[in-house]
Write a protein that holds these residues in place. Structure first.
Motif, PDB file in Angstrom:
ATOM      1  N   ARG A 107       0.957  -1.154   0.062  1.00  0.00           N
ATOM      2  CA  ARG A 107      -0.118   0.086  -0.021  1.00  0.00           C
ATOM      3  C   ARG A 107       0.932   1.254  -0.070  1.00  0.00           C
ATOM      4  O   ARG A 107       0.393   2.387  -0.556  1.00  0.00           O
ATOM      5  CB  ARG A 107      -0.852   0.039   1.177  1.00  0.00           C
ATOM      6  N   SER A 108       2.149   1.366   0.561  1.00  0.00           N
ATOM      7  CA  SER A 108       2.879   2.362   0.812  1.00  0.00           C
ATOM      8  C   SER A 108       3.004   2.958  -0.844  1.00  0.00           C
ATOM      9  O   SER A 108       3.116   4.154  -0.949  1.00  0.00           O
ATOM     10  CB  SER A 108       3.950   2.082   1.399  1.00  0.00           C
ATOM     11  N   MET A 109       3.516   1.988  -1.655  1.00  0.00           N
ATOM     12  CA  MET A 109       3.650   2.519  -3.004  1.00  0.00           C
ATOM     13  C   MET A 109       2.300   3.345  -3.696  1.00  0.00           C
ATOM     14  O   MET A 109       2.783   4.043  -4.380  1.00  0.00           O
ATOM     15  CB  MET A 109       4.229   1.287  -3.917  1.00  0.00           C
ATOM     16  N   LEU A 110       1.400   2.563  -3.380  1.00  0.00           N
ATOM     17  CA  LEU A 110       0.121   3.138  -3.885  1.00  0.00           C
ATOM     18  C   LEU A 110      -0.039   4.544  -3.344  1.00  0.00           C
ATOM     19  O   LEU A 110      -0.647   5.411  -4.008  1.00  0.00           O
ATOM     20  CB  LEU A 110      -0.954   2.043  -3.825  1.00  0.00           C
ATOM     21  N   MET A 111      -0.007   4.534  -2.149  1.00  0.00           N
ATOM     22  CA  MET A 111      -0.110   5.781  -1.243  1.00  0.00           C
ATOM     23  C   MET A 111       0.588   6.837  -1.813  1.00  0.00           C
ATOM     24  O   MET A 111       0.299   8.097  -1.963  1.00  0.00           O
ATOM     25  CB  MET A 111       0.065   5.845   0.474  1.00  0.00           C
ATOM     26  N   ARG A 112       1.921   6.493  -1.880  1.00  0.00           N
ATOM     27  CA  ARG A 112       2.872   7.771  -2.361  1.00  0.00           C
ATOM     28  C   ARG A 112       2.525   8.099  -3.886  1.00  0.00           C
ATOM     29  O   ARG A 112       2.487   9.249  -4.343  1.00  0.00           O
ATOM     30  CB  ARG A 112       4.089   7.213  -2.476  1.00  0.00           C
ATOM     31  N   ALA A 113       1.830   7.141  -4.783  1.00  0.00           N
ATOM     32  CA  ALA A 113       1.745   7.434  -6.251  1.00  0.00           C
ATOM     33  C   ALA A 113       0.270   8.262  -6.124  1.00  0.00           C
ATOM     34  O   ALA A 113       0.177   9.143  -6.837  1.00  0.00           O
ATOM     35  CB  ALA A 113       1.584   6.005  -6.811  1.00  0.00           C
ATOM     36  N   LEU A 114      -0.502   7.948  -5.281  1.00  0.00           N
ATOM     37  CA  LEU A 114      -1.711   8.582  -5.054  1.00  0.00           C
ATOM     38  C   LEU A 114      -1.489  10.198  -4.657  1.00  0.00           C
ATOM     39  O   LEU A 114      -2.097  11.164  -4.921  1.00  0.00           O
ATOM     40  CB  LEU A 114      -2.674   8.044  -4.050  1.00  0.00           C
ATOM     41  N   ALA A 115      -0.744  10.272  -3.698  1.00  0.00           N
ATOM     42  CA  ALA A 115      -0.229  11.339  -2.983  1.00  0.00           C
ATOM     43  C   ALA A 115       0.540  12.415  -4.033  1.00  0.00           C
ATOM     44  O   ALA A 115       0.439  13.565  -4.090  1.00  0.00           O
ATOM     45  CB  ALA A 115       0.827  11.442  -2.077  1.00  0.00           C
ATOM     46  N   GLY A 116       1.101  11.922  -5.163  1.00  0.00           N
ATOM     47  CA  GLY A 116       1.746  12.619  -6.136  1.00  0.00           C
ATOM     48  C   GLY A 116       0.704  13.073  -7.180  1.00  0.00           C
ATOM     49  O   GLY A 116       1.154  13.675  -8.014  1.00  0.00           O
ATOM     50  N   LEU A 117      -0.522  12.608  -7.319  1.00  0.00           N
ATOM     51  CA  LEU A 117      -1.363  13.287  -8.205  1.00  0.00           C
ATOM     52  C   LEU A 117      -1.700  14.599  -7.934  1.00  0.00           C
ATOM     53  O   LEU A 117      -1.806  15.054  -6.745  1.00  0.00           O
ATOM     54  CB  LEU A 117      -2.766  12.185  -8.211  1.00  0.00           C
ATOM     55  N   PRO A 118      -2.128  15.383  -8.944  1.00  0.00           N
ATOM     56  CA  PRO A 118      -2.664  16.793  -8.566  1.00  0.00           C
ATOM     57  C   PRO A 118      -4.065  16.491  -7.785  1.00  0.00           C
ATOM     58  O   PRO A 118      -4.658  15.338  -7.760  1.00  0.00           O
ATOM     59  CB  PRO A 118      -3.110  17.370 -10.135  1.00  0.00           C
ATOM     60  N   ALA A 119      -4.273  17.616  -6.909  1.00  0.00           N
ATOM     61  CA  ALA A 119      -5.313  17.483  -6.091  1.00  0.00           C
ATOM     62  C   ALA A 119      -6.622  16.997  -6.637  1.00  0.00           C
ATOM     63  O   ALA A 119      -7.656  16.018  -6.097  1.00  0.00           O
ATOM     64  CB  ALA A 119      -5.702  18.738  -5.101  1.00  0.00           C
ATOM     65  N   ARG A 120      -7.022  17.744  -7.729  1.00  0.00           N
ATOM     66  CA  ARG A 120      -8.476  17.328  -8.334  1.00  0.00           C
ATOM     67  C   ARG A 120      -8.502  15.802  -8.808  1.00  0.00           C
ATOM     68  O   ARG A 120      -9.410  15.104  -8.837  1.00  0.00           O
ATOM     69  CB  ARG A 120      -8.957  18.275  -9.293  1.00  0.00           C
ATOM     70  N   GLN A 121      -7.254  15.100  -9.311  1.00  0.00           N
ATOM     71  CA  GLN A 121      -7.265  13.994  -9.934  1.00  0.00           C
ATOM     72  C   GLN A 121      -7.388  13.265  -8.817  1.00  0.00           C
ATOM     73  O   GLN A 121      -8.020  12.126  -8.824  1.00  0.00           O
ATOM     74  CB  GLN A 121      -5.920  13.830 -10.595  1.00  0.00           C
ATOM     75  N   ARG A 122      -6.627  13.553  -7.554  1.00  0.00           N
ATOM     76  CA  ARG A 122      -6.563  12.496  -6.466  1.00  0.00           C
ATOM     77  C   ARG A 122      -8.045  12.371  -6.074  1.00  0.00           C
ATOM     78  O   ARG A 122      -8.446  11.517  -5.735  1.00  0.00           O
ATOM     79  CB  ARG A 122      -5.654  13.141  -5.516  1.00  0.00           C
ATOM     80  N   GLU A 123      -8.665  13.547  -5.771  1.00  0.00           N
ATOM     81  CA  GLU A 123     -10.070  13.584  -5.455  1.00  0.00           C
ATOM     82  C   GLU A 123     -10.986  12.846  -6.009  1.00  0.00           C
ATOM     83  O   GLU A 123     -11.764  11.843  -5.609  1.00  0.00           O
ATOM     84  CB  GLU A 123     -10.714  15.121  -5.428  1.00  0.00           C
ATOM     85  N   ALA A 124     -10.841  12.929  -7.611  1.00  0.00           N
ATOM     86  CA  ALA A 124     -11.849  12.054  -8.401  1.00  0.00           C
ATOM     87  C   ALA A 124     -11.395  10.590  -8.270  1.00  0.00           C
ATOM     88  O   ALA A 124     -12.444   9.800  -8.375  1.00  0.00           O
ATOM     89  CB  ALA A 124     -11.474  12.534  -9.710  1.00  0.00           C
ATOM     90  N   VAL A 125     -10.194  10.237  -8.247  1.00  0.00           N
ATOM     91  CA  VAL A 125      -9.852   8.768  -7.959  1.00  0.00           C
ATOM     92  C   VAL A 125     -10.290   8.276  -6.702  1.00  0.00           C
ATOM     93  O   VAL A 125     -10.971   7.047  -6.479  1.00  0.00           O
ATOM     94  CB  VAL A 125      -8.215   8.769  -8.319  1.00  0.00           C
TER      95      VAL A 125
END
Length: 176
Positions: A107-125
């Motif tokens: 999960r840590s890899m996924l969390m880092r990848a998710l945190a690297g997305l722009p805010a609106r993309q992260r919110e949508a995902v």
């Protein structure tokens, strides 16, 4: 305290107790940090408490509070507050109280990848794929059109798919 006021307090307390794990999971996925997630949820619930008459009278109080949460997060992000990357390897489920995602191997890899997305993309995902909201529900929470949700989610997923190590983990069944 009047009877009506006490009933409203009890209703709000019941709402908070039943929704806390889900709100924490969403906030954690948005912020990437347990403490920032707690602050975000508390700020959102403060606003919900002040507007509790409107919130409780809404067709979907969960959607109303989720929208508050997204708006508070967006305001903080726009103000330039740095978001924390996941440093301690906590998962949204450890923060929120546990569910089936706790079985994921990396999960840590996924969390880092998710945190690297722009805010609106992260919110949508997060809203579409973790919270399993429809495009319409996610659009209501984000304050935008369903097309914007589709676009941001597609761009976010494309960026996540472009991360080689993440794709290998997903292909091997590690990220669930």
């Amino acid at each position: 305290m009047g009877e009506r006021e006490q009933t409203r307090e009890e209703e709000f307390h019941g709402f908070v107790m039943s929704r806390w794990p889900g709100l924490m999971r969403t906030a954690y996925l948005l912020t990437g940090d347990r403490h920032a997630a707690e602050d975000l949820v508390q700020s959102a619930l403060e606003r919900a408490y002040v507007a509790w008459r409107r919130v409780s009278a809404a067709d979907d109080p969960d959607a109303y509070v989720r929208r508050i949460l997204i708006n508070v997060h967006a305001r903080r992000h726009r103000r330039g507050l740095k978001e924390f990357l996941m440093a301690r390897g906590e998962t949204p489920e450890q923060v929120a109280g546990g569910d089936t995602m706790a079985q994921a191997e990396d999960r840590s890899m996924l969390m880092r990848a998710l945190a690297g997305l722009p805010a609106r993309q992260r919110e949508a995902v997060v809203l579409r794929y973790w919270e399993d909201l429809t495009e319409t529900q996610a659009a209501a929470a984000m304050g935008c059109s369903a097309g914007t949700v589709k676009s941001n989610a597609a761009k976010g997923i494309a960026k996540l798919r472009a991360i080689p190590g993440l794709m290998e983990t997903a292909a091997n069944g590690g990220v669930k």
